[in-house]
Design a protein around this motif. Structure first.
Motif, PDB file in Angstrom:
ATOM      1  N   GLU A  49       0.835  -1.208   0.000  1.00  0.00           N
ATOM      2  CA  GLU A  49       0.000   0.000   0.000  1.00  0.00           C
ATOM      3  C   GLU A  49       0.865   1.251   0.000  1.00  0.00           C
ATOM      4  O   GLU A  49       0.636   2.207  -0.765  1.00  0.00           O
ATOM      5  CB  GLU A  49      -0.925  -0.014   1.215  1.00  0.00           C
ATOM      6  CG  GLU A  49      -1.950  -1.143   1.156  1.00  0.00           C
ATOM      7  CD  GLU A  49      -2.548  -1.451   2.501  1.00  0.00           C
ATOM      8  OE1 GLU A  49      -3.767  -1.638   2.578  1.00  0.00           O
ATOM      9  OE2 GLU A  49      -1.758  -1.502   3.476  1.00  0.00           O
ATOM     10  N   SER A  58      -5.375   0.491   4.054  1.00  0.00           N
ATOM     11  CA  SER A  58      -6.414   1.025   3.161  1.00  0.00           C
ATOM     12  C   SER A  58      -7.144  -0.084   2.434  1.00  0.00           C
ATOM     13  O   SER A  58      -8.337   0.024   2.132  1.00  0.00           O
ATOM     14  CB  SER A  58      -5.788   1.993   2.142  1.00  0.00           C
ATOM     15  OG  SER A  58      -5.231   3.102   2.785  1.00  0.00           O
ATOM     16  N   ILE A  59      -6.424  -1.180   2.120  1.00  0.00           N
ATOM     17  CA  ILE A  59      -7.018  -2.282   1.369  1.00  0.00           C
ATOM     18  C   ILE A  59      -7.113  -3.500   2.291  1.00  0.00           C
ATOM     19  O   ILE A  59      -6.103  -4.153   2.577  1.00  0.00           O
ATOM     20  CB  ILE A  59      -6.169  -2.626   0.131  1.00  0.00           C
ATOM     21  CG1 ILE A  59      -5.917  -1.381  -0.731  1.00  0.00           C
ATOM     22  CG2 ILE A  59      -6.836  -3.715  -0.692  1.00  0.00           C
ATOM     23  CD1 ILE A  59      -7.165  -0.758  -1.295  1.00  0.00           C
ATOM     24  N   SER A  61     -10.363  -5.397   2.134  1.00  0.00           N
ATOM     25  CA  SER A  61     -11.476  -6.199   1.612  1.00  0.00           C
ATOM     26  C   SER A  61     -11.715  -5.821   0.157  1.00  0.00           C
ATOM     27  O   SER A  61     -11.202  -4.807  -0.336  1.00  0.00           O
ATOM     28  CB  SER A  61     -12.753  -5.947   2.422  1.00  0.00           C
ATOM     29  OG  SER A  61     -13.167  -4.601   2.279  1.00  0.00           O
ATOM     30  N   GLU A  63     -14.426  -4.780  -0.974  1.00  0.00           N
ATOM     31  CA  GLU A  63     -15.195  -3.531  -0.975  1.00  0.00           C
ATOM     32  C   GLU A  63     -14.274  -2.320  -0.893  1.00  0.00           C
ATOM     33  O   GLU A  63     -14.428  -1.351  -1.654  1.00  0.00           O
ATOM     34  CB  GLU A  63     -16.188  -3.524   0.184  1.00  0.00           C
ATOM     35  CG  GLU A  63     -17.062  -2.268   0.205  1.00  0.00           C
ATOM     36  CD  GLU A  63     -18.038  -2.283   1.361  1.00  0.00           C
ATOM     37  OE1 GLU A  63     -18.789  -1.291   1.484  1.00  0.00           O
ATOM     38  OE2 GLU A  63     -18.050  -3.263   2.128  1.00  0.00           O
ATOM     39  N   SER A  64     -13.280  -2.359   0.039  1.00  0.00           N
ATOM     40  CA  SER A  64     -12.361  -1.222   0.154  1.00  0.00           C
ATOM     41  C   SER A  64     -11.494  -1.099  -1.100  1.00  0.00           C
ATOM     42  O   SER A  64     -11.108   0.007  -1.506  1.00  0.00           O
ATOM     43  CB  SER A  64     -11.482  -1.383   1.395  1.00  0.00           C
ATOM     44  OG  SER A  64     -10.722  -2.580   1.331  1.00  0.00           O
ATOM     45  N   TRP A  65     -11.177  -2.243  -1.706  1.00  0.00           N
ATOM     46  CA  TRP A  65     -10.415  -2.212  -2.969  1.00  0.00           C
ATOM     47  C   TRP A  65     -11.227  -1.568  -4.076  1.00  0.00           C
ATOM     48  O   TRP A  65     -10.737  -0.714  -4.819  1.00  0.00           O
ATOM     49  CB  TRP A  65     -10.035  -3.648  -3.334  1.00  0.00           C
ATOM     50  CG  TRP A  65      -9.359  -3.810  -4.668  1.00  0.00           C
ATOM     51  CD1 TRP A  65      -8.040  -3.680  -4.953  1.00  0.00           C
ATOM     52  CD2 TRP A  65     -10.001  -4.143  -5.908  1.00  0.00           C
ATOM     53  NE1 TRP A  65      -7.796  -3.906  -6.277  1.00  0.00           N
ATOM     54  CE2 TRP A  65      -9.001  -4.197  -6.894  1.00  0.00           C
ATOM     55  CE3 TRP A  65     -11.332  -4.417  -6.258  1.00  0.00           C
ATOM     56  CZ2 TRP A  65      -9.282  -4.498  -8.222  1.00  0.00           C
ATOM     57  CZ3 TRP A  65     -11.598  -4.712  -7.583  1.00  0.00           C
ATOM     58  CH2 TRP A  65     -10.580  -4.752  -8.562  1.00  0.00           C
ATOM     59  N   SER A  66     -12.507  -1.976  -4.194  1.00  0.00           N
ATOM     60  CA  SER A  66     -13.342  -1.488  -5.290  1.00  0.00           C
ATOM     61  C   SER A  66     -13.652  -0.002  -5.157  1.00  0.00           C
ATOM     62  O   SER A  66     -13.950   0.660  -6.155  1.00  0.00           O
ATOM     63  CB  SER A  66     -14.639  -2.301  -5.368  1.00  0.00           C
ATOM     64  OG  SER A  66     -15.393  -2.152  -4.168  1.00  0.00           O
ATOM     65  N   GLN A  67     -13.593   0.538  -3.922  1.00  0.00           N
ATOM     66  CA  GLN A  67     -13.849   1.966  -3.742  1.00  0.00           C
ATOM     67  C   GLN A  67     -12.736   2.833  -4.329  1.00  0.00           C
ATOM     68  O   GLN A  67     -12.950   4.008  -4.625  1.00  0.00           O
ATOM     69  CB  GLN A  67     -14.030   2.272  -2.256  1.00  0.00           C
ATOM     70  CG  GLN A  67     -15.323   1.729  -1.666  1.00  0.00           C
ATOM     71  CD  GLN A  67     -15.417   1.943  -0.170  1.00  0.00           C
ATOM     72  OE1 GLN A  67     -14.439   2.359   0.490  1.00  0.00           O
ATOM     73  NE2 GLN A  67     -16.590   1.646   0.391  1.00  0.00           N
ATOM     74  N   ARG A  68     -11.544   2.266  -4.498  1.00  0.00           N
ATOM     75  CA  ARG A  68     -10.414   3.028  -5.025  1.00  0.00           C
ATOM     76  C   ARG A  68     -10.133   2.726  -6.506  1.00  0.00           C
ATOM     77  O   ARG A  68      -9.402   3.478  -7.160  1.00  0.00           O
ATOM     78  CB  ARG A  68      -9.149   2.731  -4.206  1.00  0.00           C
ATOM     79  CG  ARG A  68      -9.183   3.324  -2.810  1.00  0.00           C
ATOM     80  CD  ARG A  68      -7.881   3.073  -2.089  1.00  0.00           C
ATOM     81  NE  ARG A  68      -7.837   3.764  -0.819  1.00  0.00           N
ATOM     82  CZ  ARG A  68      -7.417   5.020  -0.630  1.00  0.00           C
ATOM     83  NH1 ARG A  68      -7.004   5.713  -1.684  1.00  0.00           N
ATOM     84  NH2 ARG A  68      -7.415   5.569   0.560  1.00  0.00           N
ATOM     85  N   ASP A 101      -4.102   8.244  -2.507  1.00  0.00           N
ATOM     86  CA  ASP A 101      -4.716   9.207  -1.605  1.00  0.00           C
ATOM     87  C   ASP A 101      -4.684  10.619  -2.175  1.00  0.00           C
ATOM     88  O   ASP A 101      -5.542  11.455  -1.858  1.00  0.00           O
ATOM     89  CB  ASP A 101      -4.000   9.181  -0.243  1.00  0.00           C
ATOM     90  CG  ASP A 101      -4.287   7.887   0.518  1.00  0.00           C
ATOM     91  OD1 ASP A 101      -5.297   7.222   0.174  1.00  0.00           O
ATOM     92  OD2 ASP A 101      -3.511   7.542   1.420  1.00  0.00           O
TER      93      ASP A 101
END
Length: 516
Positions: A49, A58-59, A61, A63-68, A101
Motif C-alpha cells: 500500500e 487502506s485495502i 477487503s 469492498e475497500s479495494w473497489s472503492q479506489r 490518496d
C-alpha cells in the motif's frame, strides 16, 4: 541436536527467501495478495500500500479495494472472475487502475492462481500485483507521438520520407504516396535510391555525403534539385531537403521532397510569354515605322527605275557603252540598298529563339539607327556617336538589343519634333562600366519627361505618348535588358531632354592565332 540444527537451517532458508522476495517486491514494484471470495477479505503483502501511495490498512477487503479502483475496471474484474470460475481455470491475468490518496492513478497488472473447494466452487485467489504505471505512460506517450506523426505524415503537403543511415525507408507520407504512386507498405525497407533514376543515384549519394559533412562542421544542409522517378517510370523534377534526428540512439534522416513540375511549367510559360511580348513589341515598333520605311524603300526603287529607263533610252539610241554601264551600276547599287533595308527589317521582325553571342556594339547601334531614322529628314534629326573606344563587343542577343535601341531612338526622335531644327540632336554614347559591363545611353535634346510619368515609366500600360501609346515598349525593353543581366533607367538632363541608359555584359573577341 541434529533436529534442532535442521530446524534452524530451514528457518534461516525461509527467512532468506522472504528477504529476497521482499527485496524483489521493493525494487520491481511487486506485491503479493490473497483474496477470499467467501468472506471478501483481501490481504496485501507488507509495504504494498505504501509503495502505491496509500495509507497502510487502506485495502482490507474487496469492498475497500473497489472503492479506489476505477468503476469500469471493477466491473471488468467481476466479469473476469465469473468467466474464470465458470471455466474452472487454474490461473488468470488482470489489469486495473487504482487511485492513490492524492487522487493520482496507478496502473496495476498481475497474475493469480485459483483455489476451488471440493464442490468446484472458486473460493480463493492468490497472486502478485505489479505497478506498471511508468511503462503504461511511456506506451501511451509513444502512441500519442505516433498518432501525431501519422497525422503530420497524412496532412503534410510536401512528400516526406524517413530513412536510416543505409537509405532504407522507415516512413513514407501520404503526400509521397500521391507524388510517386507507391503505397507506403510497398516501400518500407526499400532504399531511397528506388525513387530516382539510375543516372541520378550517384548525385543523390553525393548530396547525402555533403549533408553529413556539413552537419559535422556545424553548417546547415542546403536544398538540392534532382530528377525523381515515379511508379511506372515517369520522371519529374523535384527539390530535396534533409534533416537529421536521433531515434533510439540511431540517426534517422527526414527527407522532404517537393515537386517542381508546376514551377518548371510556370517558368517555361513565363519565358514563352516574354518571347511573345518581345515579338509583339517588335511588331508594334515596325507598325509605327511602316510609313518611314515605305518612304525609304521608295527612294532606291524610284532611283533604280530612273536609271534603268535612262539605260533603255541610251541603248535604243546606240548610246555610249561606258555611260550605259555606269547607269546599270548605279541602278544595281540602289537595288542593293533596298535589299539591305528589307533584310534588316526581316531580321528584326522575324520570330526566333534567343541567341546570346559576342556581338559588335558599333554595328548593332548603327543598324538600329538606320532602321529608325530612315526617312527622318522630315524632322532633321542629327545623330551623334560617342564610342569610348573602337571595336567594343557585348555578350547579348543582337536582335533583342536592336529592339531596345529602336524603341529608345524612336521615342527620342518623336520627342524632337516640336524642337527648333538646331536642337534636334540624339547622342548615342558607349562606355565601359565596372564588373565587365558596358553602358549604352541614348540622349535627346527634347522637352524631357514629365516627373509624374518618370516614376512609372517602365510599368506596363504606362506611356510617354499619352493616349497614342500602348505603354508596352519600355516595359518590354526593361525585361529584355534584365534578362541579359543588365539594368535600364531614365533621367531628365539638366540642359533639357532625357537620357535612357542600359547596361550589358561586356564581350571580348580574340582572333585565332592563325589569323593574326
Amino acid at each position: 541436536m541434529s533436529d534442532t540444527r535442521n530446524r534452524v537451517s530451514a528457518e534461516r532458508a525461509l527467512w532468506e527467501a522472504e528477504a529476497q522476495l521482499a527485496f524483489a517486491a521493493e525494487t520491481t514494484a511487486l506485491g503479493l495478495f490473497e483474496w477470499d471470495l467467501v468472506t471478501g477479505a483481501l490481504t496485501w503483502s507488507y509495504g504494498d500500500e505504501a509503495s502505491l501511495g496509500l495509507a497502510p490498512g487502506s485495502i482490507v477487503s474487496f469492498e475497500s479495494w473497489s472503492q479506489r479502483v476505477f468503476p469500469e475496471d471493477v466491473s471488468a474484474t467481476q466479469t473476469l472472475i465469473a468467466n474464470v470460475a465458470a471455466q474452472k481455470l487454474d490461473k488468470f491475468t488482470f489489469r486495473y487502475r487504482i487511485r492513490r490518496d492524492d487522487g493520482k492513478a496507478r496502473t496495476i497488472e498481475g497474475a493469480a492462481r485459483c483455489i476451488y473447494d471440493v464442490a468446484g466452487t472458486l473460493v480463493k485467489t492468490t497472486g502478485v500485483n505489479v505497478d506498471v504505471t511508468e511503462r503504461v505512460e511511456r506506451e501511451a506517450a509513444l502512441r500519442d507521438r505516433e498518432a501525431q506523426l501519422g497525422a503530420i505524415m497524412a496532412t503534410m503537403p510536401s512528400a516526406m520520407v524517413v530513412i536510416d543511415v543505409d537509405g532504407a525507408i522507415h516512413m513514407f507520407s501520404a503526400a509521397a504516396e500521391r507524388l510517386f504512386g507507391y503505397a507506403a507498405a510497398d516501400l518500407l525497407g526499400q532504399n531511397l535510391a528506388l525513387l530516382v533514376p539510375n543516372s541520378a543515384r550517384e548525385s543523390l549519394s553525393a548530396q547525402f555525403a555533403s549533408y553529413r559533412a556539413a552537419r559535422e562542421s556545424g553548417d546547415a544542409g542546403e536544398l538540392f534539385e534532382l530528377v525523381a522517378r515515379c511508379n511506372g517510370g515517369a520522371e519529374i523534377p523535384v527539390e530535396f531537403s534533409i534533416t537529421e534526428m536521433i531515434v533510439a540512439g540511431e540517426p534517422r534522416y527526414t527527407v522532404f521532397i517537393r515537386d517542381l513540375s508546376e514551377r518548371a511549367a510556370a517558368e517555361q510559360a513565363a519565358a514563352d510569354l516574354r518571347n511573345e511580348l518581345a515579338q509583339v513589341g517588335r511588331g508594334a515598333a515596325m507598325g509605327e515605322l511602316a510609313a518611314s520605311l515605305a518612304h525609304e524603300l521608295n527612294q532606291p526603287l524610284s532611283a533604280t527605275a530612273n536609271f534603268l529607263a535612262a539605260t533603255v533610252l541610251l541603248v535604243s539610241r546606240g548610246g555610249d557603252r561606258d555611260k550605259v554601264a555606269e547607269l546599270v551600276t548605279l541602278a544595281n547599287d540602289q537595288i542593293q540598298r533596298a535589299g539591305s533595308i528589307i533584310r534588316n527589317i526581316r531580321e528584326f521582325i522575324v520570330k526566333r529563339d534567343v541567341e546570346i553571342g559576342i556581338e559588335p556594339i558599333e554595328k548593332t547601334v548603327r543598324d538600329a539607327v538606320s532602321l529608325v531614322l530612315v526617312g527622318s529628314a522630315r524632322v532633321d534629326v542629327e545623330v551623334r556617336y560617342a564610342f569610348e573606344q573602337p571595336g567594343q563587343f557585348m555578350l547579348a542577343d543582337r536582335v533583342q538589343i536592336q529592339q531596345v535601341l529602336v524603341n529608345l531612338l524612336r521615342n527620342a526622335a518623336e520627342a524632337l519634333q516640336d524642337q527648333p531644327k538646331h536642337r534636334r540632336t540624339i547622342l548615342i554614347a558607349v562606355r565601359g562600366k565596372p564588373g565587365d559591363m558596358i553602358e549604352i545611353s541614348v540622349s535627346d535634346t527634347g522637352a524631357g519627361i514629365d516627373a509624374r510619368i518618370l516614376e512609372t515609366l517602365f510599368t506596363p500600360l504606362s506611356s510617354t505618348k499619352g493616349s497614342e501609346g500602348m505603354g508596352l515598349g519600355l516595359s518590354i525593353c526593361r525585361r529584355i535588358i534584365e534578362a541579359h543581366g543588365g539594368t535600364l533607367s531614365a533621367e531628365n538632363r539638366s540642359a533639357g531632354g532625357a537620357t535612357f541608359r542600359f547596361t550589358l555584359p561586356a564581350g571580348s573577341f580574340e582572333m585565332p592565332e592563325d589569323d593574326r
